[in-house]
Structure formats: structure tokens, C-alpha cells
Write an enzyme that holds these catalytic residues in place. Structure first.
Site, short mmCIF file in Angstrom:
data_model
loop_
_atom_site.label_atom_id
_atom_site.label_comp_id
_atom_site.label_asym_id
_atom_site.label_seq_id
_atom_site.Cartn_x
_atom_site.Cartn_y
_atom_site.Cartn_z
N HIS A 182 35.68 42.35 44.68
CA HIS A 182 35.33 41.84 45.59
C HIS A 182 35.02 40.27 45.68
CE1 HIS A 182 36.00 46.12 47.52
NE2 HIS A 182 36.64 45.45 48.56
N ASP A 204 46.04 44.50 43.35
CA ASP A 204 44.91 44.76 44.22
C ASP A 204 44.66 43.38 45.39
OD1 ASP A 204 42.55 45.69 45.91
OD2 ASP A 204 41.04 45.51 43.94
#
Length: 477
Positions: A192, A262
């Protein structure tokens, strides 16, 4: 389909806030595959609970927008709902413990039942896709991202329970997505924020991280998510989600379904590949569905432009769009799923936690506290939930042994009994004579803990990962 329609068919966007009509218009204008719902899109009542009717209405509007072209297949209405820390929808839907509970409980049938229960409650809200289960194999304390989202540190256990959970989801009428190939549980950075590097060679990955994906593929999983992880053994410096050798490795395992990236707005990709370039690179590499590009209009324009310029072969876009459309045709032919009411899987969730609670050290039988207990530690609401569960179990509060709760990212703080509410390895440094792993912070998980403390139930779980020198598999018989 036109190039513009094909480009839309491979994009699954997000939107911010509650402006559903604007997002529906974008879906129609760009011919998008559907949408993913994030936490800020979820309507809530004054108590903060999910407004189920409002959520269903939003999803119905978005689903209508996906078929405005007249496509004979349904659009994809997706959510991240793993259970544990990763949930977008809370009460009145059933609360679930961390997925590591399934590895600790070791009951394949119960895992399948949980997958069916979790997914079944999504159906009446209009969801047909859930980005779960996480089939990463965690390496333990050095894993900063996955932790108790992983079912186990044992590849064979993750394989068994990942397949079982996925099969339960499919039985409920929801498409599962196994993630994050080539394995996010054995890297030391959080994608992230930045790009993790996986130092393992291909043979090591085959023997560990890829085993659950191989099992899922053999069982017919419809979707596999690629993670933003650089694997020098495959392609140095390039996120797996944008790497042709990674997609070749995935297809080499026999996968014929939809490879989805993702989220492309995550730090590991967005910082290095801005302005739609990540979407084109992912398609060029072999991805079929591009999740959450930072700007979906830019990504769509970049794909169309890349086809027109020749940098993206039209056959590659055709292949990707065909895979997505084929999967959704199949989903549509399965017929409407019945779904189950919100909260109706509470008993299954309770059985998961009761089956998972693990004695890491201390006695296996009899009461662990003498009828009264004190509590410290934990995160917001943990102590209150513990106290309510203790009272339900007939334990007095305010005197007796001190139970210290260790929440996500917490550390041992002493006490007579230490309880890990998330991953078990923070117990490693604890001096407490009794150490328990709970893998959850739901009301039902605290009820399971209180029952063990009061001697009204045994702790049948087995450690799904080592805790210091205490090996995986430790627990009461």
C-alpha cells in the site's frame, strides 16, 4: 465490441463518496465492467450501521449502468470483505474473526460453511464478487501486511482452507478472488505504501507461496489477483501486477480464468506509473482486469490510445475482455442467488471462534480464573466487549487475575493472562504464565475466550504459526 467498449470491459473502478449517479454515468460513458464498493460508499444509519436497503439500491443502480450497452451478461459489483480487519461492511451483517481462525480451527467443513455464510449475506445487497479469500502464506512477525489475514503459515493448510472458503462463496452465488499472487505473506514491506521485494527463487515460491494458488486453480477458481510485489527471479524491479513473466508463471500453473491486478492506486504502483500507464503496462503484461486505477477516465483513454498506436496489440485487449465477459456470462447463467439475511451467519462465526481459540501456554482444563477477572490493553472497544462477554460467562469484574489484551500491532504488557486478539506472535515476548490466541475481536470471539477462562469450554485450536520457540501446531488436544 468497439475498442472503447473492450477497454471499459477490463476496468473495475472505485468512486469516492455517495455520488452514485455521477459514477453510474461514468460506467455508461466508458462501458466499464462494473464497480467496487469501498467504505466511504456505504450508506449508514445514525448508529453507524450499514443501511442494507440503501446499499442494495446503490448496487442496483450501478448494475443497471453496466448493462446500458445491452450486454447479455451482468456487471461486476464487488467488495473487499475478508472478515477480521479487512471489511467494508459491518453490522448488521455478521462480524467474522480474522481468517487465521480457519487455520487454527483446522475444520475444512467449517471453513466452507463460513465462506458460504459470509458471501450469502452479500447477495441481498447486490454484490456478486468479493475480493476474498486471502491465500497468502504468512512468514510470521516479519510480515507487516498480511498477518492474521492469512489462514496459516503452512502452505498445505492455506491451500485446503482457501479452496474450502472459495467453494463456500461460489455455493452462495458470489465470485471469489484468491490473492495476492505470487505471495504477499513472505515479504517485509507493505505494498500500500511502497514496492516490496520477494527475494525467493522460483523453486522456493513453488514449494511455499504458490501451493495455495495451485490448489485453487486445480479447484477451478475463477479469479486470481496479482500483487504489487517485485520478484527478481521473475522480473527485477517491476511489480508482479505489471510483469509479463509473472503472468506467464500464473498461466504456467494451469490458470485459465481472469487475472486481476491489485488496486492500481496503491503506493507501490501509483508513485512509479502515473497517468494511465499502469493500466496499459498491466494489460501488456497479461492482466485481464484492472482494479481501481487512480483515474479511470485516464486509464480508459490510455488503453484506447495504446491500441491505436500499436503499443498494445488488439489481440491482447480482445483476450482480456473476452475472459472477463466469459466469466460474467458464466456467473449470469448460474442464476440468481437466494442470499441470506444480514446477521444470519452469527452462529457459524461463533463456532469458528470457539473452534479456533488456542492455549499457547498454560493449563488445558479447568477454570483459568477463580470467578473474577480484571482486564487491560486492547484497542477501542476491546475491553468493553471483553467485559460484556465475561459477565455473560458469569465472571465478576474488577478483581482477580489480570487479563491483558494485545490488539493488532500491540506488544506484551504483562498480566497474569495475555491474549492475542489478532496474529499470535506478539505473545512471543510475554512473561505471562497463561497465553492464549483468539484471532478475533467480535462479540462471539470474546464469548469463546470468556468460556475458556471460566472453565465452561476447552480451547481446541492449534497454533497456525509459530510463536517464538513454540512451534506451529501447539495447542490442547
Amino acid at each position: 465490441m468497439t475498442t472503447e467498449e473492450k477497454a471499459g470491459q477490463v476496468l473495475l473502478p472505485f468512486f469516492t463518496g455517495k455520488d452514485v449517479e455521477a459514477h453510474a454515468a461514468t460506467i455508461e460513458r466508458l462501458h466499464l465492467a462494473g464497480s467496487i464498493i469501498m467504505g466511504d460508499n456505504v450508506p449508514r444509519d445514525p448508529q453507524g450501521r450499514v443501511d442494507a436497503a440503501g446499499m442494495a439500491a446503490i448496487n442496483q443502480r450501478l448494475a443497471q449502468a453496466t448493462v446500458a450497452d445491452g450486454d447479455p451478461w451482468p456487471g461486476m459489483i464487488a467488495v473487499d470483505q475478508e472478515g477480521g480487519l479487512v471489511v467494508r461492511l459491518g453490522t448488521p451483517l455478521t462480524e467474522w474473526p480474522a481468517p487465521m481462525s480457519y487455520g487454527a480451527a483446522g475444520n475444512e467443513g467449517l471453513t466452507r460453511e463460513a465462506g458460504q455464510g459470509l458471501a450469502g449475506e452479500l447477495v441481498p445487497l447486490g454484490f456478486n464478487t468479493d475480493f476474498a479469500p486471502d491465500t497468502d502464506v504468512t512468514m510470521g512477525p516479519k510480515d507487516p501486511t498480511i498477518g492474521a489475514r492469512a489462514m496459516s503459515a503452512d502452505p498445505a493448510a492455506v491451500a485446503v482452507h482457501g479452496v474450502a472458503f472459495s467453494q463456500g462463496m461460489l455455493a452462495a452465488g458470489v465470485l471469489p478472488v484468491v490473492k495476492h499472487f505470487p505471495g504477499h505473506g513472505s515479504v517485509t514491506a507493505d505494498s500500500h505504501l511502497s514496492l516490496p521485494v520477494q527475494p525467493a527463487g522460483v523453486e522456493e515460491l513453488r514449494g511455499r507461496d504458490w501451493k495455495p494458488f495451485q490448489a485453487a486453480i486445480a479447484a477451478g477458481t475463477p479469479m486470481v489477483m496479482t500483487g504489487h510485489i517485485a520478484v527478481p527471479a521473475l522480473e527485477p524491479g517491476v511489480p508482479a501486477s505489471l510483469s509479463a513473466p509473472t503472468y506467464a508463471a500464473l498461466r504456467g500453473l494451469g490458470f485459465k480464468g481472469v487475472a486481476v491486478t491489485d488496486a492500481l492506486n496503491m503506493g507501490a504502483v501509483a508513485k512509479q506509473y502515473p497517468s494511465g500507464s499502469a493500466a496499459v503496462m498491466a494489460l501488456q503484461a497479461g492482466a485481464d482486469l484492472l482494479l481501481m486505477p487512480a483515474d479511470v477516465s485516464q486509464a480508459h483513454a490510455a488503453i484506447v490510445g495504446a491500441v491505436k498506436s500499436g503499443s498494445l496489440p488488439p489481440e491482447r485487449l480482445d483476450e482480456a475482455a473476452r475472459r472477463v465477459a466469459t466469466m460474467m456470462v458464466w456467473q449470469g447463467r448460474r442464476g440468481p442467488a437466494a442470499g441470506i439475511p444480514a446477521g444470519s451467519s452469527a452462529a457459524v462465526s461463533a463456532r469458528v471462534s470457539a473452534s479456533a481459540v488456542t492455549v499457547v501456554s498454560g493449563p488445558c482444563t479447568g477454570p483459568l480464573v477463580p470467578g473474577a477477572v480484571r482486564v487491560a490493553g486492547g484497542g477501542p472497544g476491546d475491553r468493553e466487549r471483553f467485559e460484556a462477554a465475561a459477565a455473560r460467562a458469569g465472571l465478576a469484574l474488577g478483581s482477580g487475575p489480570l487479563v491483558n489484551l494485545i490488539g493488532f500491532g500491540g506488544r506484551p504488557a504483562g498480566g497474569d493472562i495475555e491474549v492475542a486478539l489478532d496474529a499470535p506472535w506478539p505473545l512471543q515476548g510475554s512473561p505471562a504464565p497463561v497465553r492464549l490466541a483468539l484471532y478475533g475481536r467480535t462479540d462471539a470471539a470474546f464469548d469463546a475466550l470468556a468460556a475458556v477462562l471460566a472453565g465452561k469450554a476447552t480451547a481446541p485450536g492449534k497454533l497456525p504459526a509459530a510463536v517464538g520457540s513454540v512451534p506451529a501446531g501447539t495447542g490442547c488436544a
